[in-house]
Scaffold this active site. Structure first.
Site, PDB file in Angstrom:
ATOM      1  N   GLU A 146       6.785  13.076   4.866  1.00  0.00           N
ATOM      2  CA  GLU A 146       6.292  12.926   3.493  1.00  0.00           C
ATOM      3  C   GLU A 146       6.045  14.289   2.838  1.00  0.00           C
ATOM      4  O   GLU A 146       5.018  14.517   2.203  1.00  0.00           O
ATOM      5  CB  GLU A 146       5.023  12.068   3.485  1.00  0.00           C
ATOM      6  N   ASP A 149       3.736   1.225   8.694  1.00  0.00           N
ATOM      7  CA  ASP A 149       2.612   1.972   8.142  1.00  0.00           C
ATOM      8  C   ASP A 149       1.371   1.101   7.969  1.00  0.00           C
ATOM      9  O   ASP A 149       0.989   0.807   6.844  1.00  0.00           O
ATOM     10  CB  ASP A 149       3.034   2.562   6.781  1.00  0.00           C
ATOM     11  N   GLU A 187      -6.577   0.964   3.939  1.00  0.00           N
ATOM     12  CA  GLU A 187      -5.569   1.240   2.916  1.00  0.00           C
ATOM     13  C   GLU A 187      -4.792  -0.013   2.516  1.00  0.00           C
ATOM     14  O   GLU A 187      -4.608  -0.292   1.338  1.00  0.00           O
ATOM     15  CB  GLU A 187      -4.593   2.314   3.430  1.00  0.00           C
TER      16      GLU A 187
HETATM   17  O1  GCW Z   1      -0.304   5.339   5.261  1.00  0.00           O
HETATM   18  C1  GCW Z   1       0.331   6.452   4.716  1.00  0.00           C
HETATM   19  C2  GCW Z   1      -0.526   6.860   3.578  1.00  0.00           C
HETATM   20  C3  GCW Z   1      -0.541   8.346   3.326  1.00  0.00           C
HETATM   21  C4  GCW Z   1      -0.798   9.061   4.631  1.00  0.00           C
HETATM   22  C5  GCW Z   1       0.328   8.727   5.591  1.00  0.00           C
HETATM   23  C6  GCW Z   1       0.155   9.331   6.967  1.00  0.00           C
HETATM   24  C7  GCW Z   1      -2.062  11.050   5.018  1.00  0.00           C
HETATM   25  O2  GCW Z   1      -0.139   6.146   2.438  1.00  0.00           O
HETATM   26  O3  GCW Z   1      -1.549   8.587   2.382  1.00  0.00           O
HETATM   27  O4  GCW Z   1      -0.928  10.442   4.471  1.00  0.00           O
HETATM   28  O5  GCW Z   1       0.399   7.350   5.780  1.00  0.00           O
HETATM   29  O6  GCW Z   1      -0.203   8.602   7.882  1.00  0.00           O
HETATM   30  O7  GCW Z   1       0.387  10.513   7.135  1.00  0.00           O
END
Ligand code: GCW
Length: 691
Positions: free
Chosen positions: A293, A372, A400
């Site tokens: 990312e 995720d 989240e």
């Molecule tokens: O779940 C996702 C999140 C990001 C996060 C990423 C990760 C810290 O949306 O905000 O970044 O995973 O785990 O690195």
């Protein structure tokens, strides 16, 4: 409300009243080191409140004693403790284990090391009066299953323009940082460390894995601030970790490269690690999100993740530090038309070929599912694919994707399923996910993203405290029953404050919380398909929100059907990343568990599930049911209003969240049902109104 006066925040599962039994006895504490001092201070505080006495030597005026904490290294001075020690039988207790016994009217807690006494103390607190009654009881050993039980904070030093102060945080600002520097509220940090120690957590990382510019400097200029935090965590047996920026040699060191095979880069990291250990001798190590990312990583230099992780491991090795290297590496610039790229495959494709290539002080930190932290995902196939690598499993306590601490969603049952999953099937003699993460040689422990912020209730939603509590307890004892952990949490948090029958309170909380993960699942994305949240902040429904974006999170719903074909036969081949029997089970649309069907298969709306329902009817039924259950949770809570069973302010806070949850659950129900009614053209068999 029970507030800790020094910090003016909710006492969570350690209200003074929870120490009543301990504090009304005569207690001998024979321990040294920072944690030994903590045990003494905790006992002294409790005794001051409840009329007991604390002493350090058998002959002093606090005795005779009915509870003793002592180390096994020297002959315990109290005869009852010495007798338990002489009795032996439980083997070495290790750095953190302890034993309890009862002998001639004295409760005995013994440990090989001071941290064990600390965990023994909180065990006695949990037992309450039960720790003191009855006749002799034989020695019972308690040792943590996981060596590392860690919480990661995604805290920024300042408010990030997009991600806020705490990335994916729903409890206010950071308890560590403010305005680009330390927040300075060390009593609050100490109160946090104490809460964590009481659950068994022994490691914390204090900054976001997305390491922005200011946070990069925690490794150098701001090291003193990190050391101040380490000093506060140490008495509670918690080691500090730091998330580091892989490009630090460039950003901080002015080097032209961060290539992990470059000599100057390696020397830079070696020096950086040495400086860290000068300031924090018991520093835990680095957490790294690389090539993920937008974060920098070894791919920039044509190097592998083993090259990157091993370089940092070498820098830390002389000091006993570890690298937590995250496996969350995937292509976030894909095209939904490209059916060959599958985000679920990514971690395995990147890391499984590197099995055996990591240094022993590298821990590969793997999210529990392949995507995720969705409400429902299969267990990540990476966990079974790397026997020669130390693996830690990463969970998300911060909600989240599970209601953002506005919805009640007790995650103990989900984590329990993950930890109890057997990648090689039911006959695989104990090789559960928990056993792999706990393996003395190959295990890296259990990690989770914290849900704590500067909110007076710590977690925004007061009932979300239960998730933090359950995480620590599951890391210590992964096969605990999550409903029993909920009871433990209730019995510490609420019951000690009551002077009346706690049963109605327990009943109400269980009615709301036991099944709340399933309830949340029912009114959100169906059958394991995932996402369907609003892009960016990830709260509330947007069925097609991510459908045409580059993030690789698609459900592929069209007029004929829905789901992602991840089979070997016709799909992305992801099912082939699992060993048997799961590889075959997931490959088959008939055998695949209903709750994961759409994760693995694209099926017509009329496909009949193992439950006997069709996919479309299942969607309608679960969405109506889920929204109704959310309303039921609110009713359970409303019944407690004015009962005196919970503090009025806490009751009001939870009720306000429940109102939002009920509203949002209805919104999910209506959006999802309307979307699929329109797509499929199939009416609800029960004729309910779909707006
Ligand atoms: O779940 C996702 C999140 C990001 C996060 C990423 C990760 C810290 O949306 O905000 O970044 O995973 O785990 O690195």
């Amino acid at each position: 409300m029970s507030m800790d006066v020094s910090t003016d925040v909710h006492a969570a599962w350690l209200p003074p009243e929870a120490f009543r039994a301990l504090g009304s006895h005569r207690v001998l504490v024979q321990g040294d080191g920072p944690q030994g001092v903590t045990v003494y201070e905790e006992v002294a505080q409790a005794c001051a409140a409840y009329g007991g006495r604390v002493g350090r030597a058998p002959g002093d005026e606090a005795g005779p004693y009915d509870l003793v904490f002592a180390l096994t290294g020297a002959e315990p001075a109290l005869p009852e403790a010495a007798a338990v020690l002489a009795g032996g039988g439980v083997g070495a207790l290790g750095d953190e284990g302890f034993l309890t016994a009862r002998r001639d009217g004295v409760t005995v807690v013994l440990a090989d090391a001071p941290a064990g006494l600390l965990y023994g103390l909180f065990h006695v607190v949990r037992l309450g009066e039960a720790a003191f009654g009855g006749g002799d009881a034989p020695a019972e050993a308690h040792r943590p299953a996981m060596r590392t039980r860690m919480l990661d904070h995604w805290d920024n030093l300042d408010v990030h323009p997009v991600m806020g102060h705490v990335e994916r945080g729903y409890s206010g600002g950071s308890i560590f940082w403010r305005d680009g520097g330390p927040r300075g509220d060390l009593p609050r940090v100490r109160a946090y460390a104490r809460l964590l120690a009481a659950t068994g957590v022994n490691a914390v990382s204090v900054n976001n894995v997305n390491v922005h510019t200011a946070e990069t400097r925690l490794l150098t200029e701001r090291l003193g601030d990190v050391a101040d935090l380490a000093d506060v965590f140490r008495p509670y047996g918690i080691r500090l970790h730091l998330s580091v920026n892989f490009a630090s040699p460039v950003v901080l060191g002015g080097l032209p490269t961060a290539d992990p095979l470059d000599g100057d880069v390696r020397a830079w990291w070696g020096k950086a690690a040495a400086r860290v250990y000068e300031a924090i001798p018991d520093f835990g190590g680095f957490v790294v999100k690389a090539d993920s990312e937008g974060q920098p990583g070894p791919f920039t230099y044509g190097r592998s993740h083993a090259d990157g992780a091993n370089m940092l491991a070498e820098a830390l090795a002389p000091f006993g530090g570890e690298v937590h290297w995250r496996a969350f590496v995937y292509n976030h610039t894909q095209d939904w038309r490209d059916r060959s790229t599958d985000r679920a495959r990514a971690a395995y494709d990147h890391f499984a070929p590197l099995d055996g290539a990591f240094h022993p002080n590298v821990v590969l930190q793997v999210k529990h599912g392949p995507m995720d932290f969705q409400t429902r995902e299969p267990v990540s196939p990476v966990i079974a694919a790397m026997p020669a690598t130390r693996l830690a499993v990463e969970l998300q306590v911060t909600q989240e994707y599970t209601g953002q601490q506005r919805h009640v969603c007790y995650l103990g049952p989900m984590w329990s399923e993950v930890l109890g999953f057997r990648p090689w099937g039911a006959d695989s003699e104990g090789r559960t996910v928990a056993a792999l993460a706990a393996d003395p040689a190959a295990g890296g422990g259990l990690v989770a993203v914290s849900n704590v912020g500067d909110d007076p209730y710590w977690t925004g939603h007061p009932l979300a405290q239960a998730n933090l509590y359950a995480f620590g307890r599951l890391a210590w004892a992964p096969h605990s029953d999550p409903a029993a952990l909920l009871d433990e949490w209730i019995d510490l948090t609420f019951v000690p404050l009551l002077s009346r029958d706690p049963v109605p309170l327990r009943r109400a909380l269980h009615a709301m919380m036991d099944g709340s993960w399933h309830t949340y699942e029912r009114y959100t994305a169906p059958l394991g398909v995932g996402f369907m949240v609003r892009p960016g902040h990830h709260y509330g429904p947007d069925v097609d929100g991510y459908e045409y974006t580059p993030w690789g999170t698609y459900h592929y719903a069209d007029r004929d059907g829905i789901g992602v074909d991840r089979t070997r036969a016709t799909g992305t081949g992801y099912t082939g990343q699992y060993p048997q029997p799961w590889s075959a089970v997931y490959e088959s649309a008939e055998r695949c568990p209903d709750e994961l069907l759409l994760f693995f298969h694209h099926v017509p709306y009329g496909h009949v599930l193992q439950s006997g329902s069709t996919v479309i009817q299942h969607i309608y039924d679960t969405h109506f049911a889920g929204a109704e259950e959310a309303a039921g949770q609110r009713s359970s809570w409303q019944e407690l209003a004015g009962s005196g069973l919970v503090d009025a302010a806490l009751h009001a806070r939870v009720l306000e969240r429940l109102d939002e949850q009920v509203r949002c659950a209805q919104e999910w129900r209506d959006q999802v049902n309307a979307y699929f009614l329109r797509k499929s053209g199939v009416r609800d068999a029960r004729g309910r109104h779909i707006p």
